[in-house]
Design a protein around this motif. Structure first.
Motif, short mmCIF file in Angstrom:
data_model
loop_
_atom_site.label_atom_id
_atom_site.label_comp_id
_atom_site.label_asym_id
_atom_site.label_seq_id
_atom_site.Cartn_x
_atom_site.Cartn_y
_atom_site.Cartn_z
N CYS A 82 -4.51 -23.37 -27.99
CA CYS A 82 -4.88 -21.82 -28.88
C CYS A 82 -6.36 -21.56 -28.77
N PHE A 83 -7.19 -20.61 -28.09
CA PHE A 83 -8.57 -20.99 -28.20
C PHE A 83 -8.82 -19.45 -27.77
N ASN A 84 -10.58 -19.08 -27.91
CA ASN A 84 -10.68 -17.77 -28.16
C ASN A 84 -11.70 -17.60 -27.41
N ASP A 85 -13.36 -16.68 -27.50
CA ASP A 85 -14.02 -16.69 -27.26
C ASP A 85 -15.13 -17.94 -27.78
N ARG A 86 -14.91 -18.70 -29.27
CA ARG A 86 -15.39 -19.72 -29.91
C ARG A 86 -14.78 -20.87 -30.31
N TYR A 87 -13.59 -21.11 -30.67
CA TYR A 87 -12.80 -21.47 -30.99
C TYR A 87 -11.95 -22.33 -30.18
N VAL A 88 -11.93 -23.52 -30.53
CA VAL A 88 -10.38 -24.41 -29.28
C VAL A 88 -9.21 -24.99 -30.46
N PHE A 89 -7.96 -25.30 -30.98
CA PHE A 89 -6.80 -25.90 -32.00
C PHE A 89 -6.62 -26.07 -30.48
N VAL A 90 -6.26 -27.16 -30.96
CA VAL A 90 -5.85 -28.14 -30.13
C VAL A 90 -4.23 -28.99 -30.26
N ARG A 91 -3.61 -29.06 -30.18
CA ARG A 91 -1.92 -30.12 -30.66
C ARG A 91 -2.73 -31.27 -30.25
N SER A 92 -2.73 -32.25 -30.96
CA SER A 92 -2.71 -33.79 -29.23
C SER A 92 -1.70 -34.86 -29.75
N TYR A 93 -1.12 -35.29 -28.26
CA TYR A 93 -0.52 -36.29 -28.65
C TYR A 93 -0.23 -37.38 -29.43
N GLU A 94 -2.33 -37.53 -29.31
CA GLU A 94 -2.24 -38.44 -30.98
C GLU A 94 -3.36 -37.29 -32.03
#
Length: 184
Positions: A82-94
């Motif tokens: 989920c991302f915008n111009d500055r941030y990225v939230f990552v859901r990772s398998y790890e």
């Protein structure tokens, strides 16, 4: 020592078998090279961070998040973003790599989920994502030159979010109609 004369059909069969084995090895070499090259896919997010598909023997390929310089790996084995111009939230398998990443510092923001969503502006009331898309998107759907059904649905484009600066991202290809697409 006596030498037997070799039969022409036997010699032909032997060379034919060697030729077929050579063609098979050539095919395996070309197929392996194409497979390895298919893992060079990447997409640059509006923040400048990159999602890149990396070759991994265990997973037959995984998506990793890289800093703006393209060399520093920030997160491994990305499932959804989920991302915008500055941030990225990552859901990772790890699990240790799941979290919020800031493009201005090229690092992870050490906060819990609710604080991360509030800080980044990615929180959407009722769940979902308030970035460029209203849903969590897998990295493979963000690649350039993709066509439906291998792109995010058009209804997920977050055109109402006025805070997004890079409006060209909202013009990328999308899948019309219901999501998930019906099987033919």
């Amino acid at each position: 020592m006596t030498s037997r004369r070799r039969s022409l059909p036997g010699m032909f069969a032997r060379y034919m078998l060697l030729g077929l084995a050579g063609l098979f090895l050539l095919w395996a070499l070309v197929a392996g090279a194409r497979l390895a090259m298919s893992y060079q896919e990447s997409v640059t997010l509006p923040s400048g961070m990159q999602l890149r598909r990396e070759f991994d023997w265990r997973h037959s390929g995984r998506w990793d998040l890289f800093a703006r310089n393209g060399r520093t790996r920030l997160a491994r084995d990305v499932e959804f973003v989920c991302f915008n111009d500055r941030y990225v939230f990552v859901r990772s398998y790890e699990r240790p790599f799941t979290g919020l990443y800031d493009a201005e510092t090229d690092s992870r923001v050490p906060v819990n989920y609710s604080d991360a969503m509030e800080i980044s502006g990615l929180d959407k009331p009722g769940g979902g994502c308030n970035g460029f898309f209203t849903g969590w998107v897998g990295p493979g759907l963000l690649l350039d030159n993709r066509r439906p059904p291998f792109v995010p649905p058009c209804t997920w484009r977050n055109v109402d979010n006025e805070a997004l600066r890079d409006r060209a991202w909202l013009e990328r290809p999308c899948a019309p109609g219901p999501w998930p697409p019906e099987r033919q």
